[in-house]
Design a protein around this motif. Sequence first.
Motif: not given
Length: 361
Positions: A121-123, A93-95, A88-89, A128-129
């Motif tokens: 999540q790392t990938q 803010a996935p970035e 959820q967190s 996204l970046r």
Amino acid sequence: MTLVADALRTLVQKEDRIIRVIGNPVRDGGQLIEITMDERPMQMAMRDYGLNILILSAFISVMTAGLLFLSVQVLLVRPIKGVVAHMQSYAKAPEDARQIITPTARVRELRDAEVALQMMQTQLTGALRQKERLAQLGGAVAKVSHDLRNIMTSAQLFTDRIGGSDDPLVKRMAPKLVNSITRAVNLCETTLAFGRVDEPAPALTRVNLSRIVEDVIDSERLAAGDYPLSFAEDIPATMTLRADGEQLYRVIFNLVRNARQAIMATGAPGEIGLHADEDELVWRLTVRDTGPGMPQKAREHLFQPFQGGVRKGGAGLGLVIAADLIRGHGGRLELRDTGAQGTTFVIQLPKADLALADAAQ
């Protein structure tokens, strides 16, 4: 089983019965001992003992259930709630790389799930970046292309005047210079259209493949200079394709330029060959070189921007652009083979209108 059945019957017996016990005495106490007694006291003692065992069993069951509940809470429920909270967190803010989960579970299966979530999540954060950087780069490229287009348009006007010179060398080189500047202006305009997410579809016309390949080879010969690099051209002079001439030039130019740079990076002589053929379904152009081949990383990310570059300092965009342009024609660009003997790419363009219509969808 007989004794167990007798004991159960004694527990539920309602009548008053007499128990007779007969046995051999010890220590020479006599020939035979016989005891007669009422069954009721033994029945009450058995019931009291059974009730005590029931209470003790219930207590043990409650304690076991409590310990099991605590174990499940500590080992499973709490870690699962932690994973859900992390998800959820992270979704908010996935970035932010700080939101990526750190595996802490002690249960092997749950820890495997946390490790898999961490990798995902790392990938995703990296992707996204990269998309954000691409968006920023796209804005910068659009601005540069806008100003560069104006500069190239002015250069085009001067080149038109140079074409009127009486110098034989100028007369021979001026048309090629005009074509190069025209393509540069067209590329700038296409880049601006792409930045508006409005890149036009290929303008399909009948184009002579031999002339396009000749322009590419002339340009690359000039770029190679005195380097021992030869070009082998096997293109039927009358082969006519249905394609966008400018886009097809860009595709072939990218492939040949990559091959030239790969060969020149080795410092050894080399050759670039272009061969064209056709059948009832497709036109086919093969571009091969005698370079060192492509490394494993480049092959894995061949058509991914900023990841498939081979040359140091390269952006890895040439093949991406070429593949996109060919795909816009309903065709396909594929790596046929690569190794110590060189690299071979194949362009296939469909002849059927249906293939083009399907690609446009």
